[in-house]
Motif scaffolding. Sequence first.
Motif, PDB file in Angstrom:
ATOM      1  N   PHE A  54      30.842  43.356  12.460  1.00 48.77           N
ATOM      2  CA  PHE A  54      31.587  42.772  13.573  1.00 48.77           C
ATOM      3  C   PHE A  54      31.315  41.275  13.681  1.00 48.77           C
ATOM      4  O   PHE A  54      32.245  40.473  13.853  1.00 48.77           O
ATOM      5  CB  PHE A  54      31.211  43.467  14.885  1.00 48.77           C
ATOM      6  N   GLU A  55      30.050  40.872  13.567  1.00 41.30           N
ATOM      7  CA  GLU A  55      29.717  39.455  13.705  1.00 41.30           C
ATOM      8  C   GLU A  55      30.305  38.626  12.569  1.00 41.30           C
ATOM      9  O   GLU A  55      30.825  37.528  12.791  1.00 41.30           O
ATOM     10  CB  GLU A  55      28.203  39.272  13.768  1.00 41.30           C
ATOM     11  N   VAL A  56      30.239  39.152  11.357  1.00 42.36           N
ATOM     12  CA  VAL A  56      30.806  38.431  10.209  1.00 42.36           C
ATOM     13  C   VAL A  56      32.331  38.364  10.322  1.00 42.36           C
ATOM     14  O   VAL A  56      32.937  37.303  10.124  1.00 42.36           O
ATOM     15  CB  VAL A  56      30.391  39.108   8.890  1.00 42.36           C
ATOM     16  N   ALA A  57      32.952  39.484  10.684  1.00 40.75           N
ATOM     17  CA  ALA A  57      34.407  39.521  10.817  1.00 40.75           C
ATOM     18  C   ALA A  57      34.885  38.614  11.956  1.00 40.75           C
ATOM     19  O   ALA A  57      35.957  38.004  11.865  1.00 40.75           O
ATOM     20  CB  ALA A  57      34.881  40.955  11.055  1.00 40.75           C
ATOM     21  N   THR A  58      34.091  38.530  13.016  1.00 44.10           N
ATOM     22  CA  THR A  58      34.448  37.649  14.130  1.00 44.10           C
ATOM     23  C   THR A  58      34.505  36.202  13.683  1.00 44.10           C
ATOM     24  O   THR A  58      35.405  35.446  14.090  1.00 44.10           O
ATOM     25  CB  THR A  58      33.427  37.801  15.277  1.00 44.10           C
ATOM     26  N   ARG A  59      33.575  35.797  12.820  1.00 47.26           N
ATOM     27  CA  ARG A  59      33.601  34.423  12.308  1.00 47.26           C
ATOM     28  C   ARG A  59      34.881  34.182  11.511  1.00 47.26           C
ATOM     29  O   ARG A  59      35.517  33.131  11.644  1.00 47.26           O
ATOM     30  CB  ARG A  59      32.366  34.163  11.435  1.00 47.26           C
ATOM     31  N   ALA A  60      35.268  35.154  10.695  1.00 41.95           N
ATOM     32  CA  ALA A  60      36.515  35.021   9.936  1.00 41.95           C
ATOM     33  C   ALA A  60      37.708  34.909  10.871  1.00 41.95           C
ATOM     34  O   ALA A  60      38.600  34.073  10.669  1.00 41.95           O
ATOM     35  CB  ALA A  60      36.692  36.220   9.001  1.00 41.95           C
ATOM     36  N   ASN A  61      37.724  35.737  11.912  1.00 41.95           N
ATOM     37  CA  ASN A  61      38.843  35.730  12.854  1.00 41.95           C
ATOM     38  C   ASN A  61      38.920  34.420  13.637  1.00 41.95           C
ATOM     39  O   ASN A  61      40.017  33.939  13.950  1.00 41.95           O
ATOM     40  CB  ASN A  61      38.724  36.903  13.816  1.00 41.95           C
ATOM     41  N   GLN A  62      37.770  33.835  13.944  1.00 39.56           N
ATOM     42  CA  GLN A  62      37.754  32.547  14.644  1.00 39.56           C
ATOM     43  C   GLN A  62      38.437  31.469  13.798  1.00 39.56           C
ATOM     44  O   GLN A  62      39.231  30.670  14.307  1.00 39.56           O
ATOM     45  CB  GLN A  62      36.322  32.144  14.960  1.00 39.56           C
ATOM     46  N   SER A  70      46.807  17.621   9.242  1.00 39.31           N
ATOM     47  CA  SER A  70      46.833  18.924   9.901  1.00 39.31           C
ATOM     48  C   SER A  70      46.892  20.061   8.877  1.00 39.31           C
ATOM     49  O   SER A  70      46.225  21.091   9.036  1.00 39.31           O
ATOM     50  CB  SER A  70      48.030  19.009  10.853  1.00 39.31           C
ATOM     51  N   ALA A  71      47.691  19.885   7.831  1.00 38.19           N
ATOM     52  CA  ALA A  71      47.768  20.899   6.779  1.00 38.19           C
ATOM     53  C   ALA A  71      46.421  21.049   6.081  1.00 38.19           C
ATOM     54  O   ALA A  71      46.001  22.166   5.734  1.00 38.19           O
ATOM     55  CB  ALA A  71      48.857  20.530   5.775  1.00 38.19           C
ATOM     56  N   ASP A  72      45.712  19.952   5.888  1.00 35.18           N
ATOM     57  CA  ASP A  72      44.378  20.012   5.284  1.00 35.18           C
ATOM     58  C   ASP A  72      43.415  20.780   6.175  1.00 35.18           C
ATOM     59  O   ASP A  72      42.567  21.541   5.686  1.00 35.18           O
ATOM     60  CB  ASP A  72      43.846  18.605   5.037  1.00 35.18           C
ATOM     61  N   HIS A  73      43.532  20.593   7.485  1.00 33.33           N
ATOM     62  CA  HIS A  73      42.668  21.325   8.417  1.00 33.33           C
ATOM     63  C   HIS A  73      42.958  22.821   8.362  1.00 33.33           C
ATOM     64  O   HIS A  73      42.030  23.647   8.394  1.00 33.33           O
ATOM     65  CB  HIS A  73      42.867  20.803   9.838  1.00 33.33           C
ATOM     66  N   VAL A  74      44.228  23.182   8.273  1.00 32.83           N
ATOM     67  CA  VAL A  74      44.583  24.593   8.146  1.00 32.83           C
ATOM     68  C   VAL A  74      44.004  25.163   6.849  1.00 32.83           C
ATOM     69  O   VAL A  74      43.440  26.267   6.840  1.00 32.83           O
ATOM     70  CB  VAL A  74      46.109  24.791   8.173  1.00 32.83           C
ATOM     71  N   ALA A  75      44.131  24.416   5.771  1.00 30.85           N
ATOM     72  CA  ALA A  75      43.604  24.864   4.479  1.00 30.85           C
ATOM     73  C   ALA A  75      42.104  25.130   4.562  1.00 30.85           C
ATOM     74  O   ALA A  75      41.599  26.103   3.987  1.00 30.85           O
ATOM     75  CB  ALA A  75      43.903  23.826   3.398  1.00 30.85           C
ATOM     76  N   SER A  76      41.401  24.275   5.286  1.00 31.22           N
ATOM     77  CA  SER A  76      39.956  24.445   5.447  1.00 31.22           C
ATOM     78  C   SER A  76      39.631  25.715   6.227  1.00 31.22           C
ATOM     79  O   SER A  76      38.830  26.551   5.783  1.00 31.22           O
ATOM     80  CB  SER A  76      39.369  23.221   6.157  1.00 31.22           C
ATOM     81  N   HIS A  77      40.266  25.889   7.376  1.00 32.52           N
ATOM     82  CA  HIS A  77      39.968  27.053   8.215  1.00 32.52           C
ATOM     83  C   HIS A  77      40.462  28.356   7.595  1.00 32.52           C
ATOM     84  O   HIS A  77      39.756  29.376   7.627  1.00 32.52           O
ATOM     85  CB  HIS A  77      40.575  26.868   9.610  1.00 32.52           C
ATOM     86  N   LEU A  78      41.662  28.333   7.016  1.00 30.62           N
ATOM     87  CA  LEU A  78      42.179  29.544   6.384  1.00 30.62           C
ATOM     88  C   LEU A  78      41.327  29.914   5.170  1.00 30.62           C
ATOM     89  O   LEU A  78      41.071  31.097   4.919  1.00 30.62           O
ATOM     90  CB  LEU A  78      43.639  29.351   5.970  1.00 30.62           C
ATOM     91  N   GLY A  79      40.870  28.912   4.433  1.00 29.02           N
ATOM     92  CA  GLY A  79      39.995  29.174   3.297  1.00 29.02           C
ATOM     93  C   GLY A  79      38.718  29.877   3.730  1.00 29.02           C
ATOM     94  O   GLY A  79      38.260  30.832   3.089  1.00 29.02           O
ATOM     95  N   LYS A  80      38.133  29.429   4.836  1.00 33.86           N
ATOM     96  CA  LYS A  80      36.926  30.076   5.358  1.00 33.86           C
ATOM     97  C   LYS A  80      37.216  31.514   5.765  1.00 33.86           C
ATOM     98  O   LYS A  80      36.455  32.433   5.435  1.00 33.86           O
ATOM     99  CB  LYS A  80      36.377  29.286   6.541  1.00 33.86           C
ATOM    100  N   ALA A  81      38.317  31.708   6.487  1.00 34.08           N
ATOM    101  CA  ALA A  81      38.674  33.058   6.942  1.00 34.08           C
ATOM    102  C   ALA A  81      38.928  33.986   5.761  1.00 34.08           C
ATOM    103  O   ALA A  81      38.394  35.105   5.690  1.00 34.08           O
ATOM    104  CB  ALA A  81      39.908  32.995   7.842  1.00 34.08           C
ATOM    105  N   GLN A  82      39.740  33.535   4.821  1.00 35.37           N
ATOM    106  CA  GLN A  82      40.092  34.374   3.680  1.00 35.37           C
ATOM    107  C   GLN A  82      38.886  34.612   2.783  1.00 35.37           C
ATOM    108  O   GLN A  82      38.696  35.722   2.266  1.00 35.37           O
ATOM    109  CB  GLN A  82      41.229  33.728   2.882  1.00 35.37           C
TER     110      GLN A  82
END
Length: 301
Positions: A230-238, A169-181
Amino acid sequence: MGIFRPCCQKVFTISKRNMSKDTLQYCLDSVRRYDYENFVSTLLLDKSVLTHAIVIRAFNVEIARVQDQVSDKNIGLMRFQFWIEALDKIASSNAKEAIPAHPVAQELYKMHLQKKMSKRNLTRLIVSRKSYLDKKYFLSLEDMEKYAEESVSPVYYSILESAGIKNVSADHVASHLGKAQGIVNMLRSVEYSAKNKIVSLPQDILMKYKISQEAILRSSNEQNLKDVIFEVATRANQHLSKARSINVPSEAKRIFLPAVGVDTYLKKLQKKDFFLFDKSLNLGNSFISLKLYWYKLLSKY
């Protein structure tokens, strides 16, 4: 990576007694200067993880700054090769004398002796930055997303490894947070890149809204460009929302505190109606230190 000023010096300090060597002080100063939001977040980690996290982030600073420091691509490639060879020596050598004298390399070697850290994720950081040095643009939002993950998530994987956290689960968070950041990092750098005649927004999204590169170079305020952002930021927010929805061990939550800075920027961008060139977006957040500390107390990220 932005530079932000602390608002509460007493809340976040490291005693000089804990900074035993000049090489570690170099790492600390580097992260503080070039990656302040992540610096403050890192200071909130447990003492057992703090030093290694600072060193990992200092390594990331060295790699990330290559593209800003060189105008000759070949010189940039030579610097990346230096770090690839340094990681090889750190992973294979038992002799300190064989390790490059660079302060970050010296601290990575000390960390390896203590933790036997894998070089895989650190190498991924080099490979990602090297690929961007080659082309400096993205054909699609998916390309940007991939680069975001490869240039940020390995930092989290490395810190998790140094903390001894092995959790899917921590690895999954790292993946998604990395994409967002990573996406937010790219949005923050658009104005700087434009000054150097580089358009780093995804080409497919620009074409979708019929935005020319010239519009970005002149910091246009037209609605279609706001729609692109907006579209790029929305992907980060997702990805940020997904990262925050995953339950992780309590000891991992502090590692993911940089999510607070990502969320803060996206909300500021929304308040500015997605006008990316609003000057206030790149000003330091004077309350980010206290906000991070509050999230730490709540055991959230």
